[in-house]
Design a protein around this motif. Structure first.
Motif, short mmCIF file in Angstrom:
data_model
loop_
_atom_site.label_atom_id
_atom_site.label_comp_id
_atom_site.label_asym_id
_atom_site.label_seq_id
_atom_site.Cartn_x
_atom_site.Cartn_y
_atom_site.Cartn_z
N GLU A 32 0.68 -1.39 -0.07
CA GLU A 32 0.14 0.18 -0.02
C GLU A 32 0.93 1.96 -0.08
OE1 GLU A 32 -3.59 1.97 2.22
OE2 GLU A 32 -3.00 0.16 2.71
N GLY A 33 1.95 0.91 0.56
CA GLY A 33 3.09 2.43 0.95
C GLY A 33 3.34 2.46 -0.76
N ALA A 34 3.49 1.18 -1.43
CA ALA A 34 4.49 1.64 -2.46
C ALA A 34 3.44 2.18 -3.15
CB ALA A 34 4.74 0.42 -2.88
N LEU A 35 2.39 2.30 -3.50
CA LEU A 35 0.92 2.45 -4.04
C LEU A 35 0.84 3.61 -4.29
CD1 LEU A 35 -0.69 1.33 -6.77
CD2 LEU A 35 -2.38 0.62 -3.96
N ARG A 36 0.70 4.18 -2.48
CA ARG A 36 0.63 5.90 -2.60
C ARG A 36 1.95 6.83 -3.21
NH1 ARG A 36 -3.94 6.52 0.82
NH2 ARG A 36 -4.16 4.73 2.21
N MET A 37 3.14 6.24 -3.27
CA MET A 37 3.87 6.58 -3.98
C MET A 37 4.03 6.82 -5.34
SD MET A 37 7.09 5.53 -1.76
CE MET A 37 7.26 6.16 0.07
N ILE A 38 3.32 5.62 -6.10
CA ILE A 38 3.22 4.94 -7.25
C ILE A 38 3.27 6.95 -7.63
CG2 ILE A 38 1.81 4.02 -9.33
CD1 ILE A 38 5.08 2.89 -8.57
N PHE A 39 1.58 6.63 -7.33
CA PHE A 39 0.57 7.98 -8.14
C PHE A 39 0.73 9.49 -7.15
CE2 PHE A 39 -1.84 4.48 -9.48
CZ PHE A 39 -1.70 4.63 -10.47
N SER A 40 1.73 9.19 -6.10
CA SER A 40 2.41 10.82 -5.76
C SER A 40 4.19 11.20 -6.54
CB SER A 40 2.49 10.39 -3.92
OG SER A 40 1.90 10.38 -3.71
N GLU A 41 4.02 11.64 -7.86
CA GLU A 41 4.94 11.70 -8.75
C GLU A 41 6.19 12.37 -7.78
OE1 GLU A 41 4.04 13.04 -12.64
OE2 GLU A 41 2.66 10.73 -13.02
N ALA A 42 5.57 13.79 -7.16
CA ALA A 42 6.33 14.26 -6.55
C ALA A 42 7.83 13.74 -5.62
CB ALA A 42 6.03 16.14 -6.22
N PHE A 43 6.94 12.57 -5.17
CA PHE A 43 7.65 12.52 -3.49
C PHE A 43 8.91 11.78 -3.42
CE2 PHE A 43 8.69 9.57 -0.49
CZ PHE A 43 8.12 10.09 0.45
N PRO A 44 10.13 13.07 -3.23
CA PRO A 44 11.49 12.33 -3.84
C PRO A 44 12.07 10.49 -2.96
CG PRO A 44 11.04 14.52 -2.10
CD PRO A 44 9.87 13.68 -2.36
N ARG A 46 11.71 8.11 -4.73
CA ARG A 46 9.91 7.50 -4.80
C ARG A 46 10.77 5.83 -5.40
NH1 ARG A 46 6.04 7.82 -8.81
NH2 ARG A 46 6.80 8.81 -10.51
N VAL A 47 11.50 5.87 -6.57
CA VAL A 47 12.16 4.66 -7.51
C VAL A 47 12.53 3.87 -6.23
CG1 VAL A 47 13.06 3.83 -8.70
CG2 VAL A 47 12.16 5.92 -9.52
N ARG A 48 13.33 4.21 -5.80
CA ARG A 48 14.05 3.48 -4.37
C ARG A 48 13.43 3.36 -3.51
NH1 ARG A 48 18.56 8.00 -4.85
NH2 ARG A 48 16.12 8.50 -5.81
N PHE A 49 11.83 3.91 -3.50
CA PHE A 49 11.49 3.57 -2.15
C PHE A 49 10.46 2.43 -2.49
CE2 PHE A 49 12.41 7.60 0.40
CZ PHE A 49 12.72 7.71 0.71
N VAL A 50 9.54 2.70 -3.59
CA VAL A 50 9.31 1.32 -4.22
C VAL A 50 10.02 0.34 -4.41
CG1 VAL A 50 7.79 0.86 -6.56
CG2 VAL A 50 7.21 2.96 -4.91
#
Length: 227
Positions: A32-44, A46-50
């Protein structure tokens, strides 16, 4: 009280969420956390977090669903402590320098060929042997996972192998990006992150499809019982 979810919760994602809640809730939080980051394109970052989340899901699912691999857990600390004690006892240097005397001969060994006292060699060899025995390949772990989810997978290797290969190929993109490499998201495939994650979701959905079939069958039984 009705629970509302963001618009990105498609039927497929709701099914996956249900599966995680029933089988691996801790990994469900990663999903769920990864999914939210996928749709938060400005999240710094996010590629590494996901990527880290997907890697953890891939690595942990076999043990959570199939149970820990049978066998023993190699105690690296004890093994290395034993090697360290022997190393010290035989007067071998700890700084990586060439030992001046490591055998009965007095000749200084070359940097390419350093003889070791047999007890030290034996301990090192045993550690390498046990490491190889305890290590489970990605393919072996995936196989345990698929067999635990659906026992019918053991019927046909020809059917199982492509599913394993697809799962590993799909998740490997994330595994390669799970650690800091001195690159920003734009240099690590940030523009394809969403498509890659959707491929991961489809692969995961295909893997757990039998779970949903079982849930549907149970729902039908309960409905008939309560009617």
């Amino acid at each position: 009280m009705e629970v509302r979810y963001p618009d990105f919760w498609t039927p497929l994602r709701m099914d996956l969420r249900l599966w995680f809640e029933s089988n691996a809730p801790s990994l469900g939080e990663f999903y769920e956390g990864a999914l939210r980051m996928i749709f938060s394109e400005a999240f710094p970052g996010r590629v590494r977090f996901v990527a880290h989340a997907v890697r953890e899901i891939r690595n942990r699912l076999p043990d959570i669903i199939a149970g820990p691999k049978a066998g023993w857990r190699l105690d690296y600390k004890s093994c290395l402590d034993d090697i360290g004690n022997l190393w010290k006892r035989h007067g071998l240097p700890f700084d990586g320098s060439t030992p001046t005397r490591v055998s009965e001969g007095d000749a200084l060994p070359s940097n390419d060929d350093i003889p070791l006292p047999y007890p030290v060699f034996q301990k090192v060899a045993n550690l390498v042997r046990d490491h190889e025995r305890a290590r489970e390949t990605r393919s072996e772990a995936a196989r345990r996972l698929f067999l635990a989810i659906d026992q019918n997978n053991c019927v046909s290797e020809a059917t199982l192998r492509p599913r394993i290969d697809n799962w590993l190929k799909t998740t490997e993109w994330f595994v390669e990006r799970a650690h800091e490499r001195g690159q920003k998201d734009a240099e690590m495939g940030g523009d394809e992150l969403k498509d890659r994650f959707e491929s991961f979701e489809w692969a995961l959905s295909a893997m757990v499809r039998e779970f949903f079939k079982t849930v549907e069958a149970l729902d039908e039984i309960l409905e008939q019982t309560n009617s």
